[in-house]
Design an enzyme around this catalytic site. Structure first.
Site, PDB file in Angstrom:
ATOM      1  CE  LYS A 175       7.275   2.007 -25.394  1.00 21.66           C
ATOM      2  NZ  LYS A 175       6.566   0.651 -24.904  1.00 21.66           N
ATOM      3  CD  GLU A 250       5.530   5.722  -7.208  1.00 17.86           C
ATOM      4  OE1 GLU A 250       5.674   4.565  -6.739  1.00 17.86           O
ATOM      5  OE2 GLU A 250       5.815   6.633  -6.620  1.00 17.86           O
ATOM      6  CB  CYS A 284       2.885  -2.385  -8.392  1.00 19.13           C
ATOM      7  SG  CYS A 284       1.851  -1.008  -8.568  1.00 19.13           S
ATOM      8  CD  GLU A 384       6.975  -6.760  -8.596  1.00 19.47           C
ATOM      9  OE1 GLU A 384       5.953  -6.051  -8.398  1.00 19.47           O
ATOM     10  OE2 GLU A 384       7.830  -6.204  -9.566  1.00 19.47           O
TER      11      GLU A 384
END
Length: 483
Positions: A175, A250, A284, A384
């Site tokens: 997906k 992750e 990331c 973040e």
């Protein structure tokens, strides 16, 4: 008329039962529709899972070298189609042509790497305590893997999840993120063309909550590998835990680069600049915090501002230094954090403005942004920011630098720029990060070594890539034989 792209289930390219599609647009020109993708239903996802489950045993029984041969052929096909794959990635995600080319090549290399790993991944023999006896550890596939991938590396991340899963005899349902699903589709096309048996890989697009929810909860899914935001990862983990699925997460990062007085400042600025502004900060592992010793702080800041202001920003096809945000919503989040940082007392040294007019007229462009006077308690230093925003934090000594580097809920990638061996070795030992780099940018990964984070960046149970990437998709059966 934009091309309509179907799901891939049980070896066939099929439309969703919903009859609905969604548009994928070019981040550099939002009026350009790159393609129409299926808006899939729960039933579409369930059909894909059932197809994978039906195909799993036959694929597990396929000899490893034969599985590897299909991966190798898929890699060759992807290599022949590389220009097309690069153009697709640039068009849907916005990366510069150079960045997209590097990512597609990485995907090709991953297919070739795990093609060879499939040859010899089967177990090991250990000496027994009795003469004439034998003990062996036999590795077997986990079963059916649900793979949920993000938009920021839409080719490489699907490749590094799919390839080890297939090499070890698992089947999969993939997906991809709705912002950039076509690069993953191209990889599936290459596997299909390479002769992958029906049902071994299935590809379903649509709502993350709908499709991801089915994958996390379906009884025929044995493992979930997820890359994305920490908030979504937490939901996936909780849903998958209900029947004790194997889960690999992750998630985000707040990655620091520590700059010490012994550093070559030209090198330090380049390391931080590429880490912060490459891929528009949409990695990331992007450098989010430059933690700089007071002895070199002012000079570093001046050079960092100059670096940011010289970057060329534009559509990825023109191969500038920095491309657009992937979407209007991502651009808005970056602008919100610029406002938050200023309200908290950080000094905006450069950037932070949306670009429009000319080549920027209909895209999601923002200037590379540098803040100073940032302290660790600020949101800009803790949360973040998935965009080209760098916080420069001044510290008085090495011990404070390490403490500030660790003062976050995340622990994905960290680096130090120094020529002092004691500082370097201590940093490697003390920094709370799954990836540690010395005189290198926080971004960029080798495919043959483990990758993963600590703390809120991962559930820390399994690593990806290299041999570690195989471990997640296999279980061990210990066999005792008397002869």
């Amino acid at each position: 008329m934009p091309t309509e792209h179907n799901n891939y289930c049980n070896g066939e390219w099929v439309a969703s039962e919903s009859g609905e599609t969604f548009a994928v647009t070019n981040p550099a020109a939002e009026t350009e529709v790159v393609g129409q993708l299926q808006y899939s239903t729960e039933n579409d996802a369930k059909w894909a899972v059932e197809a994978a489950a039906d195909a799993q045993q036959a694929w597990a029984d396929t000899p490893g070298p034969e599985r590897g041969q299909i991966l190798r052929k898929a890699g060759s096909i992807a290599s022949e189609r590389k220009a097309e794959l690069v153009e697709t990635l640039v068009a849907e995600e916005g990366k510069t042509h150079s960045e997209a080319s590097g990512e597609v090549q990485r995907s090709i290399d991953i297919l070739f790497y795990y093609a060879e790993k499939a040859r010899d991944h089967g177990g090991s023999i250990k000496p027994a305590s009795s003469a004439g006896a034998e003990i062996r550890a036999k590795t077997e596939p986990v079963g059916v893997a649900g793979l949920i991938t993000p938009w920021n590396y839409p080719s490489a991340i699907p490749a590094w999840k799919l390839a080890p899963a297939l090499a070890t005899g698992n089947t999969a349902v993939l997906k991809p993120a709705s912002q950039a699903p076509l690069s993953a589709k191209k990889l599936v096309e290459c596997l299909d063309e390479a002769g992958l048996p029906d049902g071994v890989v299935n590809f379903v697009t649509g709502s993350g909550s709908t499709i991801g929810g089915v994958l996390a909860a379906h009884e025929d899914i044995d493992a979930i590998s997820f890359t994305g935001s920490a908030s979504t990862g937490d939901v996936v983990y909780q849903d998958a835990a209900a029947d004790q699925k194997r889960v690999q997460l992750e998630m985000g990062g707040k990655n620091p680069t520590v700059v010490m007085p012994s550093a070559d400042l030209d090198e330090a600025v380049d390391i931080v600049g590429v880490g912060a502004f490459g891929t528009t900060g949409q990695s990331c592992t992007a450098t989010s915090r430059a933690i700089v010793h007071e002895a070199v702080h002012d000079e570093f800041l001046d050079r960092m501002v100059e670096y940011a202001e010289t970057l060329d920003i534009g559509p990825g096809r023109a191969d500038p230094d920095m491309g657009p945000h992937v979407s209007e919503s991502e651009l808005e989040v970056t602008q919100e954090y610029v406002d938050v940082a200023r309200a908290e007392g950080a000094t905006l040294e450069t950037g932070g403005e949306t670009l429009d007019g000319g080549v920027h007229e209909s895209g999601h462009f923002v200037e590379p942004t540098v803040f100073s006077d940032v302290v660790s308690e600020m949101r800009i230093a803790q949360e973040e920011v998935f965009g080209p925003v760098l916080s420069v934090i001044e510290v008085g000594d090495f011990e404070e630098a390490v403490a500030v580097a660790n003062d976050t809920d995340y622990g994905l990638s960290a680096s130090i720029v120094s020529e002092d061996a004691e500082e370097i070795n201590t940093f490697v030992d003390q920094v709370e990060s799954g990836v540690v780099k010395i005189n290198e940018k926080t971004t960029g990964l080798e495919l043959h070594v483990p990758f993963g984070g600590m703390k809120g960046s991962s559930n820390e149970l399994y690593r990806e890539q290299g041999d570690a990437g195989l471990e997640f998709y296999t279980t061990t059966k210990t066999v005792y034989a008397n002869r």
